[in-house]
Scaffold this motif. Structure first.
Motif: not given
Length: 221
Positions: A135, A131-132, A126, A138-139
């Motif tokens: 993210q 992705a920060n 990720a 959460w993801k």
């Protein structure tokens, strides 16, 4: 035998209602507050995303400190805080204060350990895709750990169902208070035995429901 149970029936229902009232307040607050606390423990631990060793040391020590208190001693020790928050140290609502204080770090530690079990390769993938941090949390982390977190909620629900019985020792009501009145003062073993059966049924129901949800959320199954 059944006459005693029928006679005590309204009080059993009331006691069970008080016990579930404690759980309805304690468990959601434990999840709501414990999840970000556990995530913060995970993020700041050595070798993780945020390099804050002093902050982690203090936060980790605070969590361990609260968790090290036996629940009954904690209930007595924070009586001034309980009175400040709810206006009294007695009753079912008052009993939820130490339960929440105890449950939050308890659940936070569960969340931290569950996040540690997430495959590091998934997180790195990720990151490589840009992705920060939000993210990733959460993801990626929560998505991968969702079945474990659901299992943690099941464990803490069953555990604090038992903890709620201790509240009866200090006038907190619930099934613990009922057990003291009928099992200790009146020594009606038939009523106590029936109450124990009810508690076993509820524990099994919680566990079965939790296991079902975990299986639905676990993508490996």
């Amino acid at each position: 035998m059944f006459d005693n149970i029928i006679y005590a029936g309204p009080e059993i229902i009331e006691a069970l209602g008080e016990t579930f009232y404690m759980l309805v307040i304690t468990i959601p607050l434990a999840v709501l507050l414990g999840t970000p606390l556990g995530t913060l423990l995970y993020l700041t631990r050595p070798g993780s995303f945020v390099k804050a060793p002093k902050f982690y040391f203090m936060l980790n020590g605070l969590v361990n400190l609260v968790r090290s208190f036996p629940f009954l001693i904690l209930m007595i020790a924070i009586i001034p805080i309980t009175r400040l928050l709810v206006g009294t140290a007695l009753g079912t609502t008052a009993a939820t204060v130490p339960m929440v204080i105890n449950a939050v770090p308890y659940f936070a530690r569960f969340v931290e350990q569950t996040l540690l079990e997430v495959n590091r390769g998934v997180v790195e993938a990720a990151e490589s895709m840009g992705a920060n941090r939000f993210q990733i949390i959460w993801k990626v982390l929560y998505t991968e750990a969702r079945s474990g977190i659901a299992n943690n909620i099941t464990i803490i629900t069953v555990s604090f169902l038992s903890y709620s019985t201790v509240a009866g020792l200090v006038g907190g009501g619930g099934i613990g208070d009922f057990a003291i009145r009928y099992g200790y003062y009146r020594y009606q073993t038939d009523v106590m035995f029936f109450t124990v059966i009810l508690m076993v049924i509820f524990v099994q129901a919680f566990q079965f429901t939790g296991n079902f949800i975990v299986r639905r959320l676990d993508k490996r199954l």
